[in-house]
Scaffold this active site. Structure first.
Site, PDB file in Angstrom:
ATOM      1  N   TYR A   1      11.637  -1.725  -8.613  1.00  0.00           N
ATOM      2  CA  TYR A   1      10.432  -1.779  -9.242  1.00  0.00           C
ATOM      3  C   TYR A   1       9.181  -0.947  -8.556  1.00  0.00           C
ATOM      4  CZ  TYR A   1       6.033  -3.963 -10.788  1.00  0.00           C
ATOM      5  OH  TYR A   1       4.451  -4.401 -11.152  1.00  0.00           O
TER       6      TYR A   1
ATOM      7  N   CYS B   1      15.052 -11.182  -0.509  1.00  0.00           N
ATOM      8  CA  CYS B   1      14.379 -11.988  -1.628  1.00  0.00           C
ATOM      9  C   CYS B   1      15.325 -12.701  -2.496  1.00  0.00           C
ATOM     10  CB  CYS B   1      13.255 -11.084  -2.528  1.00  0.00           C
ATOM     11  SG  CYS B   1      14.019  -9.577  -3.004  1.00  0.00           S
TER      12      CYS B   1
ATOM     13  N   CYS C   1       0.653  -1.306   0.119  1.00  0.00           N
ATOM     14  CA  CYS C   1      -0.043  -0.100  -0.096  1.00  0.00           C
ATOM     15  C   CYS C   1       0.958   1.342   0.033  1.00  0.00           C
ATOM     16  CB  CYS C   1      -0.931  -0.005   1.423  1.00  0.00           C
ATOM     17  SG  CYS C   1      -0.103   0.117   2.826  1.00  0.00           S
TER      18      CYS C   1
ATOM     19  N   ASP D   1      12.727  -5.943 -15.318  1.00  0.00           N
ATOM     20  CA  ASP D   1      12.868  -5.739 -13.895  1.00  0.00           C
ATOM     21  C   ASP D   1      12.898  -6.890 -13.066  1.00  0.00           C
ATOM     22  OD1 ASP D   1      10.236  -5.881 -12.087  1.00  0.00           O
ATOM     23  OD2 ASP D   1       9.878  -4.957 -13.866  1.00  0.00           O
TER      24      ASP D   1
ATOM     25  N   CYS E   1       9.075 -12.463   0.233  1.00  0.00           N
ATOM     26  CA  CYS E   1       9.194 -11.284   1.068  1.00  0.00           C
ATOM     27  C   CYS E   1       8.108 -11.582   2.142  1.00  0.00           C
ATOM     28  CB  CYS E   1       8.970 -10.034   0.267  1.00  0.00           C
ATOM     29  SG  CYS E   1       8.916  -8.829   1.602  1.00  0.00           S
TER      30      CYS E   1
ATOM     31  N   SER F   1       7.966  -0.873 -16.271  1.00  0.00           N
ATOM     32  CA  SER F   1       9.077  -0.951 -15.290  1.00  0.00           C
ATOM     33  C   SER F   1      10.447  -1.182 -15.990  1.00  0.00           C
ATOM     34  CB  SER F   1       8.714  -1.943 -14.438  1.00  0.00           C
ATOM     35  OG  SER F   1       8.424  -3.048 -15.058  1.00  0.00           O
TER      36      SER F   1
ATOM     37  N   GLY G   1      -1.140   0.519  -4.691  1.00  0.00           N
ATOM     38  CA  GLY G   1      -2.376  -0.486  -4.410  1.00  0.00           C
ATOM     39  C   GLY G   1      -3.520   0.015  -4.953  1.00  0.00           C
TER      40      GLY G   1
ATOM     41  N   CYS H   1      17.729  -4.405   2.628  1.00  0.00           N
ATOM     42  CA  CYS H   1      17.093  -5.683   2.733  1.00  0.00           C
ATOM     43  C   CYS H   1      17.400  -6.450   1.447  1.00  0.00           C
ATOM     44  CB  CYS H   1      15.959  -5.876   3.460  1.00  0.00           C
ATOM     45  SG  CYS H   1      15.054  -7.624   3.580  1.00  0.00           S
TER      46      CYS H   1
ATOM     47  N   ASN I   1       1.563   0.959   6.033  1.00  0.00           N
ATOM     48  CA  ASN I   1       2.245   0.231   4.849  1.00  0.00           C
ATOM     49  C   ASN I   1       3.195  -0.818   5.376  1.00  0.00           C
ATOM     50  OD1 ASN I   1       4.876   1.255   2.556  1.00  0.00           O
ATOM     51  ND2 ASN I   1       3.416  -0.652   2.538  1.00  0.00           N
ATOM     52  N   GLY I   2       3.187  -2.096   4.978  1.00  0.00           N
ATOM     53  CA  GLY I   2       4.235  -3.072   5.523  1.00  0.00           C
ATOM     54  C   GLY I   2       3.568  -4.357   5.803  1.00  0.00           C
TER      55      GLY I   2
END
Length: 482
Positions: free
Chosen positions: A262, A457, A14, A366, A402, A303, A40, A454, A114-115
């Site tokens: 992305y 992934c 989001c 991407d 992720c 992208s 989103g 991070c 968001n998360g």
């Protein structure tokens, strides 16, 4: 999905926005959400405050569909927060549309997130055992319950106590009747920026705004001021702007590098760096690492465009829009009864045959998720007359899901987790396939002392305690499969 195949792209959870001290706060929040629509498309909502009462309007759908002039007219006040959502934790349903608004012992509060919280369901089970009743299946509601149950006398202290109990990714905006809060988790997984709209002479204070990406500021005339720091809570109220750090333990920042690959718009500044600059650098680095004899560089829109510009410049090859994207595909589409091969991809992309016929093409994208869409695009470019198609990917192979606010398939569905690069090349039908190295990606995104990323992934090594994705949502609450 009206017969079309599931999108072979990652989805971010989001975007959030907040406005303090503006007579058209809800309109500014709406415009900010419009700029964050790419984060989103499932639902959106805005809560406003006139200083005494909070009002909410939210629904399933896209921002422009939900917020008519009439709807915004019912959201008066100088304060507002907004949210646009793609679900990764909790059902895709109206009950989970944010912002969440509650009246508790700390007063009326509204919250947008968001998360993804990796320990949400563990906390939820504990709270339910003590009598808490949850209204949604969203992990975000856990935060509200923790705030309400806190014995701390003030709301900021209650919030700090709640924030110290949750683990994972969270960039939050929260609002009371006269204050706006902006918060990032201690690792700073997701972006959150602060901007300012200077008010004219005679005005007491400027308008302060927050958004997931700085592109939201451009439309509303705000000037980017700074990022909210990992572990920081910024409060904007009648007394002005204040800041505090709520964490008790220092952790290494782990900002999501895929925001640069992305998610974020190229016109945003994310984690202190221009996304456009990062993506061009990815393309240049990819050309250095994996050159190939070719005639033309073609991006997979949208992208792949910026990385393709960098690749073409470094390789000394012409850049051409050999694939055209249709931006007007609706939510539903009637397929012909007589099955058309690769219909879903053809609906979104169409080749420019005059640019592809007889050409050796470097195709830039991407990422590759399941590989199904890449395979169809390869076939489309070959059918358009390309003599060779060399696929170049501007990030490393994605081998792990992720857990921090990105909708990724299970490990078994990620093609790079089960196949070698050569096996993927053979599956999708490319003449050659190469990915950007992890070191090349870090370099392109300017990882250093101030910013660390991070990359779980790509590595399978997670900055928080590992939690299998299926454990994040109890089976009884898991979304129904389509």
């Amino acid at each position: 999905m009206s017969g079309l195949e599931r999108s072979d792209k990652f989805k971010d959870e989001c975007g959030v926005v907040a406005v303090h001290n503006h007579p058209e706060a809800s309109t500014l929040a709406y415009l900010g959400l419009h700029q964050l629509q790419h984060r989103g498309q499932e639902s959106a909502g805005i809560v406003s405050s006139d200083g005494a009462r909070l009002r909410v309007h939210k629904a399933m759908g896209e921002v422009a569909e939900i917020f008519t002039e009439e709807a915004l007219g019912k959201l008066p006040g100088m304060l507002a927060i907004g949210h646009t959502r793609y679900s990764t934790a909790g059902d895709s349903a109206a009950l989970n549309v944010q912002p969440i608004m509650v009246d508790c012992n700390k007063g009326m509060i509204a919250l947008a997130h968001n998360g993804n919280l990796v320990n949400a369901w563990e906390i939820r089970s504990r709270l339910e055992a003590y009598g808490s009743i949850f209204q949604t299946t969203s992990d975000t509601e856990v935060i509200v319950h923790l705030i309400a149950q806190s014995k701390e006398p003030t709301l900021p202290e209650a919030m700090c106590e709640a924030l110290r109990q949750i683990e994972g990714a969270f960039s939050l905006v929260m609002m009371t009747h006269d204050r706006v809060f902006a918060i990032r988790d201690p690792r700073g997984f997701r972006p959150l920026s602060m901007g300012r709209i200077p008010n004219g002479a005679g005005e007491e204070r400027d308008t302060i705004v927050f958004a997931s990406e700085t592109c939201a500021f451009d439309l509303i005339g705000a000037v980017f001021e700074r990022d909210i720091k990992p572990g920081e809570m910024v409060v904007v109220g009648p007394e002005g702007v204040s800041s505090r750090f709520y964490g008790t333990e220092e952790v290494k920042p782990a900002s999501c590098i895929f925001e640069h690959v992305y998610f974020a718009r190229p016109d945003s500044v994310v984690f202190g760096r221009s996304v456009q600059v990062s993506r061009e650098a990815m393309g240049r680095q990819l050309a250095k690492e994996s050159p190939v004899e070719a005639d033309v560089v073609v991006p997979v829109p949208d992208s792949g465009v910026t990385a393709a510009l960098g690749y073409a410049a470094e390789a000394g090859l012409p850049f051409r829009f050999g694939l055209i994207r249709n931006h007007y595909v609706g939510r539903t589409f009637i397929e012909p009864e007589q099955r058309v091969r690769d219909f879903g991809v053809k609906l979104k992309l169409n080749p420019v045959r005059s640019l592809l016929t007889g050409q050796r093409v470097v195709l830039i994208d991407d990422s590759i998720v399941r590989g199904t869409t890449s395979r169809k695009i390869m076939r489309m470019v070959r059918d358009a007359g390309a003599t060779e198609v060399h696929l170049r990917i501007s990030c490393p192979p994605t081998i792990s899901p992720c857990y921090y606010g990105v909708d990724t398939p299970s490990k078994s569905q990620l093609i790079a987790a089960t196949k070698t690069v050569e096996e993927i090349r053979d599956y999708i039908g490319a003449d050659s396939l190469a990915y950007l190295s992890l070191e090349g990606l870090r370099q392109a995104c300017a990882e250093g002392e101030e910013t660390t990323y991070c990359t779980s992934c790509y590595t399978g090594t997670y900055p928080t305690e590992f939690v299998p994705l299926e454990q994040l949502i109890p089976p009884a609450l898991a979304p129904k499969k389509p």
